[in-house]
Design an enzyme around this catalytic site. Sequence first.
Site, PDB file in Angstrom:
ATOM      1  N   CYS A   1       0.805  -1.220   0.000  1.00 53.67           N
ATOM      2  CA  CYS A   1       0.000   0.000   0.000  1.00 53.67           C
ATOM      3  C   CYS A   1       0.840   1.274   0.000  1.00 53.67           C
ATOM      4  O   CYS A   1       0.300   2.363  -0.208  1.00 53.67           O
ATOM      5  CB  CYS A   1      -0.932   0.005   1.203  1.00 53.67           C
ATOM      6  SG  CYS A   1      -2.056  -1.402   1.215  1.00 53.67           S
TER       7      CYS A   1
ATOM      8  N   HIS B   1      -3.686   7.526   6.331  1.00 51.20           N
ATOM      9  CA  HIS B   1      -3.885   6.276   5.603  1.00 51.20           C
ATOM     10  C   HIS B   1      -5.329   5.814   5.792  1.00 51.20           C
ATOM     11  O   HIS B   1      -5.980   5.426   4.823  1.00 51.20           O
ATOM     12  CB  HIS B   1      -2.892   5.231   6.117  1.00 51.20           C
ATOM     13  CG  HIS B   1      -2.780   4.021   5.266  1.00 51.20           C
ATOM     14  ND1 HIS B   1      -2.430   4.080   3.930  1.00 51.20           N
ATOM     15  CD2 HIS B   1      -2.960   2.705   5.558  1.00 51.20           C
ATOM     16  CE1 HIS B   1      -2.404   2.846   3.440  1.00 51.20           C
ATOM     17  NE2 HIS B   1      -2.725   1.995   4.404  1.00 51.20           N
TER      18      HIS B   1
ATOM     19  N   HIS C   1     -10.145   1.473  -0.601  1.00 46.76           N
ATOM     20  CA  HIS C   1      -8.689   1.377  -0.446  1.00 46.76           C
ATOM     21  C   HIS C   1      -8.082   0.875  -1.749  1.00 46.76           C
ATOM     22  O   HIS C   1      -8.113  -0.326  -2.033  1.00 46.76           O
ATOM     23  CB  HIS C   1      -8.361   0.432   0.699  1.00 46.76           C
ATOM     24  CG  HIS C   1      -6.906   0.357   1.048  1.00 46.76           C
ATOM     25  ND1 HIS C   1      -5.955   1.196   0.488  1.00 46.76           N
ATOM     26  CD2 HIS C   1      -6.220  -0.469   1.889  1.00 46.76           C
ATOM     27  CE1 HIS C   1      -4.767   0.890   0.983  1.00 46.76           C
ATOM     28  NE2 HIS C   1      -4.911  -0.116   1.827  1.00 46.76           N
TER      29      HIS C   1
END
Length: 445
Positions: free
Chosen positions: A177, A328, A365
Amino acid sequence: MLKPRANVETTMSNLLSPVITGLGAVASLGVGVPAFVAGLRAGRSGVRPLDFEHPRMKSRVAAGVPASVFDPRSVLDEADIARLPKLVPMALAAAREALGTAGLMVEGDLETSRRVGLILGTGGGGIDFTLDQYAAAYSGKNASLWTITNATHGNLAGELSIRLGLRGPSWCVSTGCASSSDALGLAMQTLRAQNPESPTALEAMVVIGADAHVRWETLYAMELLKVITARDPALAGEEAASASRPFDATRDGFVLGEGAWAVVLERADAARRRATRVLGSALGYAATCDAFHRVRPDPDMIESARAMTLALDDAGLKPDDVVLAHYHGTSTRLNDAAETRAVKRAFGPHAERLIGHSIKGAIGHPQGACGLAAVVATLGALGNADAGPAAFAPPTINLRTPDPECDLDYTPNHARRLDGTAGVVALVNCLAFGAKNSALVLRGP
């Protein structure tokens, strides 16, 4: 009205910092930076019910980019679409938008093309294409000639360089990520290292974050890790759009997203020579590793906090110089609370004064693309997308039930207007599987 602090003191670090001159976006909220930023401002969600089911998976929602939102035929012909992973046309469209915004056209200009490189940040790369080819092979059909080239992430960067005509370095960063955050950090370091007096020095890097693997295999695999929401909104009497809930007490996992975001990063002297509009500056970058666990962050979050501190050191700034924090904020119970602790550790008392947000309530996400999504969202919201009358802080949508463990300012549910944003400093934070942490420090226009 919130009035962020005036410009921070100019240091040698930010005098040498590369500038951002182009932005691009292909997102579940829409195609193009104006559509993406307008969706964020309005608090819309790109999370939708899935249009497929599989007996092995429980997931019912995702933030995909269907053909009704982005038609890959707008950038590629049918033959190329069939032989490439889904992320490639999206990445190509985002990169072309960013290059167009920057006014950096290299077609037919050999010397310019040699001074522009490309870095792709991706977590899953061509996993969708690879899975399709294995399914074909095991069912007795012929797999594609391009199975290996599409299964190797680095070749996807080459595919984009070829189609954009860029003859500088063609690299790929894949750190989960954190992929596109690290890609932008590598681009920053590369441009800083150039000698402006050299006639062959690189002048710009096109940085792209792209991931696209919303399909049953990846959803099922995420369910095994218990990191993704498997709630059925219809059974719960909820809207699909409410499934991703960063920092909310009722969050139960992230929603898988996809998309592509791009920036053009230039040496400041090169941008001045071209007299192009500067949309922001990339001031600082740092990355660390918890060396703790493959999917869980270290509970004390020391290394995550250290990544933020080192990024500020790299920028020559102090914690209280930062106004905006792009978290995040994936919507998992563990990570959201842990990130809150890390921010408090890195910023001390100033953590409570940060104007924070996560856009993953809106776009899910998007894995390795999330860092660039945050960069484009942050700079776009500071007035670079022609999407509205004033700069704003994007909201964290679906944040309705406070969590005592997540007690910072996350700009819940509604965008917040900002005044006096010239030179405002923002931090973009990323966490990743593999115990990785990445932080970027940006300055607005």
